[in-house]
Design an enzyme around this catalytic site. Structure first.
Site, mmCIF file in Angstrom:
data_model
loop_
_atom_site.group_PDB
_atom_site.id
_atom_site.type_symbol
_atom_site.label_atom_id
_atom_site.label_comp_id
_atom_site.label_asym_id
_atom_site.label_seq_id
_atom_site.Cartn_x
_atom_site.Cartn_y
_atom_site.Cartn_z
ATOM 1 N N CYS A 20 -60.728 -23.576 -3.421
ATOM 2 C CA CYS A 20 -61.762 -24.481 -2.877
ATOM 3 C C CYS A 20 -61.923 -25.956 -3.427
ATOM 4 O O CYS A 20 -61.989 -26.889 -2.873
ATOM 5 C CB CYS A 20 -63.020 -23.736 -2.642
ATOM 6 N N ASP A 77 -59.878 -24.464 4.122
ATOM 7 C CA ASP A 77 -59.700 -25.398 2.843
ATOM 8 C C ASP A 77 -58.568 -24.903 1.776
ATOM 9 O O ASP A 77 -58.158 -25.488 1.409
ATOM 10 C CB ASP A 77 -61.290 -25.071 1.887
ATOM 11 N N HIS A 78 -58.407 -23.495 2.358
ATOM 12 C CA HIS A 78 -56.888 -22.769 1.534
ATOM 13 C C HIS A 78 -56.694 -21.511 1.993
ATOM 14 O O HIS A 78 -57.312 -21.093 3.233
ATOM 15 C CB HIS A 78 -57.045 -22.713 -0.052
ATOM 16 N N GLU A 99 -63.649 -20.422 5.437
ATOM 17 C CA GLU A 99 -63.496 -20.382 3.931
ATOM 18 C C GLU A 99 -62.207 -19.377 3.691
ATOM 19 O O GLU A 99 -62.123 -18.447 4.460
ATOM 20 C CB GLU A 99 -64.490 -19.696 3.283
ATOM 21 N N ASP A 100 -61.206 -19.857 2.903
ATOM 22 C CA ASP A 100 -60.157 -18.666 2.357
ATOM 23 C C ASP A 100 -59.531 -18.283 3.484
ATOM 24 O O ASP A 100 -59.114 -16.915 3.406
ATOM 25 C CB ASP A 100 -60.892 -17.841 1.355
#
Length: 609
Positions: free
Chosen positions: A52, A214-215, A13-14
């Site tokens: 997200c 995701d980013h 994540e992130d």
């Protein structure tokens, strides 16, 4: 399994590409570095949205979130049209056992139980029937933005990190970045365990491994923003020797050509031996159809409680950003972001007048267009949009962005919760004449007084989306100190759509008689039942300086509303009105965070958190 490989997706994540495999010497990522040495590293991989839920929508469906009304916002609950497929459902049709462990957050009404064989914290390839190929997704939450909100044990100290030039050097900035580095080290160990399990099960030689995020990062001007720090993601693909014919690059290669996470869906289909159906926006990264992209694309829409609309195109060396709402500054207050001491520090030094011009840009109105040479300026701080030496390149990127937006039928121009915000209505050329709307929105963003007659004339257009952007254009003129044409109040009086009346009233409030127009917007806030129309009214009130005669009681009345974004927006505005706002105030309701520090689900009309 026959002649089809398994697929393992390990996702963080992130997480920006702060990995050893990407040349970051401070990162401790031995497992992912080993994966990279046996696989292919994509240096210019981009997500489609720097947050997200819209990004995950694109991964799931192989289509940009902007192509499905409402899916582009953070957060929303879009209706998934029948025309849209999902990769787990398609892979299951092909005989794959598909598991998700465990995050969904797809920004649409798809039922995870219907598209996955199993979607839970216990979902695993080990639960599959014998001899069935699998597609297994494991999502690591360790590096989520919330990791910067609390201590992260590890070896990286605040004094060890190097901050990007566009951020001020403050203790909070250093602390947050050090925390993320330590979270990345933990994430690497957790994802390494999945790779070890694959080896232990004797499946490594028959499994293609994808690692991606995701980013991008959690620091300011990263997550939620259209720069490389928000859109550039790590992407590593390892293809074992038996299946090497599928990979167009030699193991250990670093690919500089841009790729997009929207390319994952068609890549999975290639691995399964399937043709890509019509409608997918991505191109496969594997197989004979894998060809280098010239451009990748991204979008920024409503982020939390704050409205914005920007689009970007990235080539290998350049990034072009088009801001359709340049009258709003980039650094709009978002309550969840401000839980991070990095944002609190940033605003404090901004208020103290201690930023250099590159750092101060975050707190100013945006330019209508931006263009960066990322080879010379990796931090994207020198806007070349008016540099004649880049004119041809800029025009090429503009044309590519226009072509993309038309090709996907970008629905981001539709104001939220408009009657046009449906799949069927957005395909109607009368209700949503996209080429005309794009031209009008460009004229609006130019903030050129010569466009005022055109904007005024479009207030009588039959499409409410056209009227909305005409009103927005007049607002941009008014808020920049330019005079408005006669007849605007009359247009307001006969306008039926609140999404048009709100920007018209804000425009008139900037032009004069602010007390009357504040009263009009407040009436909309008080009487409209739709939470997103209320949010748009609050947004307008927030930007009508210096808050003349805004009813504090009407703003505070939303403090206990069931809609998270209404609560946060109203509490922020109330604090600005009564003089109690400080950057260190906590406005986000931390009781809404789950055990992992993320936002839980909200019950909020037609949106969910």
């Amino acid at each position: 399994m026959g002649d089809r490989p398994n697929i393992l997706c390990i996702v963080s994540e992130d997480c920006p590409p702060r990995l050893g495999a990407y040349g970051d010497t401070l990162a401790h990522t031995p497992n992912l570095d080993r994966l990279a040495s046996d696989g292919v590293v994509y240096e210019t991989a981009n997500c489609t949205s720097p947050v997200c839920a819209p990004s995950r929508f694109a991964i799931l469906t192989g289509r940009y979130a902007e192509s499905c009304p409402r899916a582009q916002h953070m957060q929303a609950l879009a209706h998934l049209p029948n025309e849209f497929l999902t990769y787990p459902a398609e892979m299951r049709k092909a005989g794959y056992y598909c598991t998700n462990n465990a995050k969904t957050h797809y920004n649409c009404d798809v039922d995870p139980a219907e598209i996955w064989d199993e979607s839970s914290r216990s979902a695993h390839w080990r639960n599959r029937p014998d001899d069935k190929p699998f597609l297994a997704v494991f999502n690591c939450m360790t590096t989520h933005e919330s990791c910067t909100f609390k201590e992260q044990p590890g070896t990286v100290r605040p004094e060890d990190v190097t901050l990007p030039s566009y951020l001020p050097d403050t203790p909070g900035m250093r602390q947050s970045l050090a925390r993320q580095y330590n979270a990345i080290a933990r994430m690497d160990a957790e994802l390494g365990q999945h790779l070890a399990d694959l080896e232990a099960d004797g499946l490594a030689d028959d499994t293609i491994v994808f690692y991606f995020s995701d980013h991008g990062s959690a620091l300011p001007r990263s997550k939620r923003y259209l720069y490389d720090e928000g859109l550039r993601v790590p992407l590593i693909i390892r293809v074992p020797p038996r299946w090497r014919h599928l990979m167009p690059h030699v193991a250990g290669t670093h690919v500089s050509a841009p790729v997009s996470l929207v390319d994952l869906f068609p890549s999975f289909l290639v691995i399964a031996g399937l043709d890509s159906p019509q409608g997918l926006h991505g191109t496969p990264l594997l197989g004979p159809q894998a060809v280098p992209r010239q451009y990748v694309f991204g979008g920024r829409d409503r982020m939390g409680e704050r409205y914005d609309l920007s689009r970007t195109v990235r080539s290998e060396q350049y990034r072009h950003i088009r801001n359709y709402m340049p009258h709003r500054m980039l650094g709009q207050y978002v309550a969840f972001e401000w839980l991070g001491v990095h944002y609190q520090d940033y605003e404090a030094v901004h208020l103290g007048g201690m930023l250099n011009p590159a750092q101060e840009q975050f707190w100013r109105q945006k330019p209508a267009e931006e263009f960066y040479d990322l080879q010379c300026d990796p931090d994207a701080t020198v806007n070349l949009i008016d540099d004649a030496a880049y004119e041809n390149l800029i025009d090429e990127h503009r044309a590519a962005l226009d072509e993309h937006m038309l090709a996907i039928r970008d629905t981001g121009f539709i104001p939220e919760h408009s009657p046009v915000e449906t799949w069927e209505a957005s395909r109607n050329e009368t209700l949503y004449p996209l080429p005309e709307i794009m031209d009008l929105a460009l004229a609006a963003a130019a903030r050129n007084g010569k466009n005022a007659p055109t904007l005024l004339s479009r207030l009588s257009h039959p499409s409410p989306v056209m009227r909305h952007w005409a009103a927005k254009g007049l607002l941009m003129l008014s808020s920049s100190g330019q005079s408005l044409s006669e007849g605007l109040a009359a247009a307001y009086a006969k306008e039926p759509a609140p999404q048009v009346r709100i920007p018209l009233a804000e425009a008139l409030g900037h032009a004069g008689d602010a007390r009357h127009w504040v009263s009009e917007i407040t009436r909309i806030l008080r009487t409209e039942p739709d939470p997103r129309i209320k949010l748009q009214a609050l947004d307008a009130l927030t930007w009508l300086p210096p808050f003349p005669d805004i009813s504090l009681a009407d703003v505070r009345a939303l403090h206990d509303d069931e809609d998270t974004y209404l609560r946060q927006s109203s509490d922020y505005l109330a604090q600005r009105l009564d003089g109690t706002y400080r950057p260190t105030n906590t406005i986000f309701d931390c009781s809404k965070l789950d055990a992992e520090g993320q936002m839980g689900k909200q019950k909020a009309g037609t949106t969910r958190q």
